[in-house]
Design a protein around this motif. Structure first.
Motif, PDB file in Angstrom:
ATOM      1  N   ILE A  26       0.925  -1.368   0.061  1.00 46.96           N
ATOM      2  CA  ILE A  26       0.108   0.032  -0.119  1.00 46.96           C
ATOM      3  C   ILE A  26       0.782   1.107  -0.108  1.00 46.96           C
ATOM      4  N   GLU A  27       0.622   2.167  -0.766  1.00 43.23           N
ATOM      5  CA  GLU A  27       1.432   3.406  -1.135  1.00 43.23           C
ATOM      6  C   GLU A  27       0.997   4.367  -0.044  1.00 43.23           C
ATOM      7  N   LYS A  28       1.735   5.356   0.170  1.00 46.92           N
ATOM      8  CA  LYS A  28       1.618   6.455   1.115  1.00 46.92           C
ATOM      9  C   LYS A  28       0.343   7.220   0.472  1.00 46.92           C
ATOM     10  N   GLY A  29      -0.547   7.626   1.500  1.00 46.37           N
ATOM     11  CA  GLY A  29      -1.639   8.511   0.870  1.00 46.37           C
ATOM     12  C   GLY A  29      -2.718   7.763   0.171  1.00 46.37           C
ATOM     13  N   GLU A  30      -2.644   6.496   0.436  1.00 47.05           N
ATOM     14  CA  GLU A  30      -3.766   5.654  -0.516  1.00 47.05           C
ATOM     15  C   GLU A  30      -4.869   5.505   0.543  1.00 47.05           C
ATOM     16  N   PHE A  31      -6.198   5.263  -0.081  1.00 47.59           N
ATOM     17  CA  PHE A  31      -7.259   4.828   0.684  1.00 47.59           C
ATOM     18  C   PHE A  31      -7.534   3.552   0.209  1.00 47.59           C
ATOM     19  N   GLU A 177     -18.926  11.668   2.886  1.00 45.07           N
ATOM     20  CA  GLU A 177     -18.517  12.676   2.083  1.00 45.07           C
ATOM     21  C   GLU A 177     -17.436  13.520   3.020  1.00 45.07           C
ATOM     22  N   GLU A 178     -17.900  13.751   4.079  1.00 46.14           N
ATOM     23  CA  GLU A 178     -16.724  14.623   5.025  1.00 46.14           C
ATOM     24  C   GLU A 178     -15.534  14.065   5.088  1.00 46.14           C
ATOM     25  N   PHE A 179     -15.574  12.792   5.427  1.00 45.92           N
ATOM     26  CA  PHE A 179     -14.283  12.098   5.701  1.00 45.92           C
ATOM     27  C   PHE A 179     -13.388  12.065   4.289  1.00 45.92           C
ATOM     28  N   LYS A 180     -14.002  11.888   3.128  1.00 47.48           N
ATOM     29  CA  LYS A 180     -13.162  11.717   1.959  1.00 47.48           C
ATOM     30  C   LYS A 180     -12.541  13.026   1.940  1.00 47.48           C
ATOM     31  N   LYS A 181     -13.016  13.945   2.019  1.00 47.65           N
ATOM     32  CA  LYS A 181     -12.390  15.365   2.171  1.00 47.65           C
ATOM     33  C   LYS A 181     -11.522  15.394   2.885  1.00 47.65           C
ATOM     34  N   LEU A 182     -11.701  15.067   4.225  1.00 53.52           N
ATOM     35  CA  LEU A 182     -10.805  15.181   5.291  1.00 53.52           C
ATOM     36  C   LEU A 182      -9.547  14.623   5.093  1.00 53.52           C
ATOM     37  N   GLN A 183      -9.678  13.302   4.517  1.00 54.03           N
ATOM     38  CA  GLN A 183      -8.615  12.426   4.213  1.00 54.03           C
ATOM     39  C   GLN A 183      -7.555  13.308   3.114  1.00 54.03           C
ATOM     40  N   LYS A 184      -8.349  13.645   2.122  1.00 52.10           N
ATOM     41  CA  LYS A 184      -7.280  14.574   1.154  1.00 52.10           C
ATOM     42  C   LYS A 184      -6.826  15.756   1.865  1.00 52.10           C
ATOM     43  N   GLU A 185      -7.502  16.453   2.669  1.00 55.46           N
ATOM     44  CA  GLU A 185      -6.870  17.541   3.586  1.00 55.46           C
ATOM     45  C   GLU A 185      -5.420  17.007   4.437  1.00 55.46           C
ATOM     46  N   ILE A 201     -16.815   1.694  -3.147  1.00 51.22           N
ATOM     47  CA  ILE A 201     -16.684   2.574  -4.350  1.00 51.22           C
ATOM     48  C   ILE A 201     -16.441   3.808  -4.250  1.00 51.22           C
ATOM     49  N   LYS A 202     -17.251   4.431  -3.205  1.00 55.21           N
ATOM     50  CA  LYS A 202     -17.230   5.861  -3.181  1.00 55.21           C
ATOM     51  C   LYS A 202     -15.863   6.492  -2.483  1.00 55.21           C
ATOM     52  N   LEU A 203     -15.478   5.582  -1.451  1.00 55.51           N
ATOM     53  CA  LEU A 203     -14.385   6.083  -0.814  1.00 55.51           C
ATOM     54  C   LEU A 203     -12.841   5.563  -1.287  1.00 55.51           C
ATOM     55  N   ALA A 204     -12.932   4.471  -1.952  1.00 55.22           N
ATOM     56  CA  ALA A 204     -11.448   4.071  -2.141  1.00 55.22           C
ATOM     57  C   ALA A 204     -10.935   4.463  -3.336  1.00 55.22           C
ATOM     58  N   ASP A 205      -9.263   4.510  -3.032  1.00 59.47           N
ATOM     59  CA  ASP A 205      -8.575   4.448  -4.047  1.00 59.47           C
ATOM     60  C   ASP A 205      -8.103   3.133  -4.838  1.00 59.47           C
ATOM     61  N   LYS A 206      -8.084   2.358  -3.816  1.00 61.89           N
ATOM     62  CA  LYS A 206      -7.631   0.808  -4.143  1.00 61.89           C
ATOM     63  C   LYS A 206      -8.892   0.172  -3.353  1.00 61.89           C
ATOM     64  N   ILE A 207      -9.615  -0.857  -4.113  1.00 67.19           N
ATOM     65  CA  ILE A 207     -10.277  -1.944  -3.142  1.00 67.19           C
ATOM     66  C   ILE A 207      -9.704  -3.332  -3.328  1.00 67.19           C
ATOM     67  N   VAL A 208      -9.588  -3.764  -2.043  1.00 59.71           N
ATOM     68  CA  VAL A 208      -8.977  -4.950  -1.821  1.00 59.71           C
ATOM     69  C   VAL A 208     -10.008  -6.326  -1.635  1.00 59.71           C
ATOM     70  N   VAL A 218      -7.518  -6.879  -6.544  1.00 63.28           N
ATOM     71  CA  VAL A 218      -7.030  -5.533  -5.938  1.00 63.28           C
ATOM     72  C   VAL A 218      -6.945  -4.734  -7.280  1.00 63.28           C
ATOM     73  N   GLY A 219      -7.634  -3.655  -7.029  1.00 61.71           N
ATOM     74  CA  GLY A 219      -7.477  -2.639  -8.061  1.00 61.71           C
ATOM     75  C   GLY A 219      -8.616  -1.481  -7.823  1.00 61.71           C
ATOM     76  N   SER A 220      -8.510  -0.464  -8.801  1.00 65.09           N
ATOM     77  CA  SER A 220      -9.330   0.728  -8.417  1.00 65.09           C
ATOM     78  C   SER A 220     -10.809   0.461  -8.562  1.00 65.09           C
ATOM     79  N   PRO A 221     -11.511   1.222  -7.906  1.00 70.00           N
ATOM     80  CA  PRO A 221     -13.073   0.981  -7.955  1.00 70.00           C
ATOM     81  C   PRO A 221     -13.470   0.794  -9.347  1.00 70.00           C
ATOM     82  N   ASP A 222     -12.842   1.556 -10.378  1.00 67.63           N
ATOM     83  CA  ASP A 222     -13.262   1.452 -11.937  1.00 67.63           C
ATOM     84  C   ASP A 222     -12.826   0.325 -12.435  1.00 67.63           C
TER      85      ASP A 222
END
Lengths: 382, 215
Positions: A26-31, A177-185, A201-208, A218-222
């Protein structure tokens, strides 16, 4: 940032490992969201990171250091943790709860208070709340505090065990929503466990996606939505989500009806009625000589103005809403449903009318996605 | 009634002295019992297997009549206050151990697991989370023990420990001793009631559920 190497956990008294030879980085800053049916080992995997569960075999590296070589208490203080049941200390004020880890790290009182103030402003709660007790807050507010507690010591890594699972859907939505924004901050690496695919799907950068102690995909929601690895993943995502993901790439052009029923603006109302009658429709798109979309007219408008007006361009409604043929179907669908309109005209450059998307066309697409395969199979069997 | 007032006014200091002595005996018994019982309660809450044994032992003591128990203790320890305090001590064990056990067990496991996962040591978990949350339940146990203890000390006069029981016994021996009996019994009852009220108040104050921002 975080690396699993051949991690295995077998609980005492069970032969089958709960987590089997798991490899993941898992990379730094990844959700990162771990998802799977209950008992798939997702929570166990997460709990091994801060050693609430000790791995039987393998290595877990947090920023290059094996967690098993660190003092477990120090380790836990350096990793944020949020649980579904929130678990605020009922005998401590909200402020004391937020700076719990700070107090364990022997921060000064002022530093603890400063940090609590700083954090509570992140979630838009008033500062007075710091002096309240958890039971005086609503569930959603309590979980906000739960999240802040995990952030207090500014850990680079935060573990979250179905943190929004116990909240009502509306609160959950808002908090996500709030948390996703907070995580970016705050730019943290997040390991998040859930069984709710929408949330993933809403939150993840990477889903396992996990099943029976192993990683299935393992992959992005898309990526996961577009290319599910196997039937298990497809079933787990669910047909309706695969369907929802389709409008992401489909363009209006692909499903529109290229022969809309039209009437030229200089025609009389009588002629317009004739066109409606011939085509068995109750509304017409109005175009000019070169096919530019001008507006629309329906039977009620004609009925109301038949005595006063005689031409289509006098009676038509020019407030027509339209979409471009290369627009994504996703946006069109959403707007149509929201406006409650039965159809939407499709135009190309210079407002030229090229087609129409009706609700019937959408229904066809939905039908094809859900039953398309089966219908094909039935046809083949016949 | 008139004789009662006369007796009290003439022997006010004596009654006060016995009252104080009575209270101290009960309080010491409960205090020593607390010193032993609270740690025991914490231990059995953590290591569940011991709990049924310890609680059974405590219940067995409770079934023995106080007078009988005190007589046996007297054989071992002789006459005097020590015997009474020892008896109060034994009878206080069960309510305090039990309440400590229940109080610690009753702490919401999500709270302890959240605290543990935040990096608390076992000791911090106990002192910062479990005990503060269990303290009102433990106080309830001490309150029961104290009220029961005050009753036990009243019997203590039979082993020569004095206390308000001594006044009651003196009244039963005297002709027309009702006034004297009342002069012993009323303060005893009063002490039990006041102890109960005061401890109850402390208990409520310590209960985290009653904490609010304004408090």
């Amino acid at each position: 940032m975080l690396e699993f190497k051949e991690v295995t956990k077998t609980f005492e008294g069970s032969k089958k490992p709960a987590v089997n030879k798991l490899n993941l980085s898992i990379e730094k800053g990844e959700f990162v969201v771990f998802i799977g049916p209950s008992g798939c080992g997702k929570t166990t995997t997460m709990k091994m990171i801060n050693r609430l569960v000790e791995p039987t075999d393998g290595q877990i590296l947090v920023e290059g250091t094996n967690v098993l070589e660190q003092d477990s208490v120090q380790l836990r203080r350096s990793i944020g943790y949020v649980i579904q049941q929130i678990g605020l200390m009922p005998h401590m004020t909200v402020g004391e709860n937020i700076s719990l880890v700070g107090s364990l790290l022997k921060w000064s009182k002022e530093k603890q208070r400063e940090r609590a103030k700083e954090l509570i402003s992140l979630v838009d709660l008033p500062e007075e709340y710091l002096n309240r007790y958890p039971h005086e807050l609503s569930g959603g507010q309590q979980q906000r505090i739960g999240v802040l507690r995990a952030l207090a010591a500014d850990p680079p890594l935060i573990l979250m065990d179905e943190p929004f699972g116990a909240l009502d859907p509306i609160t959950r939505d808002g908090l996500q929503e709030e948390f996703k924004k907070l995580q970016k901050e705050v730019d943290k690496t997040i390991v998040f466990v859930t069984h709710d695919m929408d949330e993933a799907i809403k939150l993840a950068d990477k889903i396992v996606i996990m099943n029976a102690g192993e990683i299935v995909q393992v992959g992005s929601p898309d990526e996961i939505l577009k290319h599910p690895a196997n039937e298990f993943v497809e079933d787990f995502i669910g047909k309706d989500r695969l369907l929802q993901s389709r409008p992401d790439v489909t363009r209006v052009e692909q499903i529109m009806n290229a022969n809309p029923i039209t009437v030229k603006e200089e025609r009389t109302l009588k002629e317009a009625i004739q066109v409606m009658r011939d085509n068995r429709v109750d509304s017409l798109l109005v175009i000019d000589e070169i096919g530019t979309l001008k507006g629309y007219i329906d039977i009620e408008m004609i009925d109301a103005q038949y005595k006063k007006r005689s031409y289509v361009y006098e009676a038509m409604d020019t407030e027509e809403y339209s979409v471009h043929k290369s627009d994504l179907l996703r946006d069109t669908m959403y707007r149509m449903l929201r406006r409650g309109s039965a159809y939407v005209p499709v135009i190309e450059e210079n407002d030229r009318l090229v087609g129409i998307v009706t609700r019937a066309a959408l229904a066809n697409m939905v039908y094809d996605t859900i039953w398309g395969d089966e219908t094909a199979e039935v046809a083949a069997a016949d | 009634m008139e004789t009662f007032i006369t007796y009290v006014s003439q022997n006010g200091f004596y009654i006060w002295e016995e009252f104080y002595r009575h209270f101290l005996m009960a309080a010491y018994g409960v205090l020593f019992a607390s010193i032993i019982s609270i740690p025991v309660g914490i231990l059995i809450a953590r290591y569940g297997k011991l709990s049924s044994w310890v609680l059974t032992f405590g219940s067995i003591i409770q079934t023995i009549p106080v007078l009988g128990f005190m007589a046996i203790t007297m054989v071992a320890m002789g006459l005097g206050t020590t015997t009474v305090i020892t008896t109060v001590f034994f009878y206080s064990l069960l309510p305090i151990i039990q309440n400590t056990y229940v109080g610690i067990k009753g702490v919401d496991s999500t709270v302890t697991s959240a605290a543990y996962a935040s990096g608390m040591t076992r000791l911090q978990l106990l002192t910062k989370v479990e005990l503060p949350l269990a303290v009102s339940v433990i106080m309830a146990g001490i309150r029961t023990a104290l009220v029961v203890g005050i009753g036990i000390v009243a019997i203590g006069t039979f082993v020569g420990a004095g206390g308000l029981g001594a006044i009651i016994v003196r009244g039963t021996n005297a002709t027309d001793g009702t006034a004297i009996i009342l002069a012993g019994a009323i303060p005893t009852a009063l002490m039990a009631i006041v102890a109960d009220l005061v401890m109850g108040k402390i208990e409520r104050k310590l209960n985290p559920v009653n904490k609010t921002a304004t408090a």
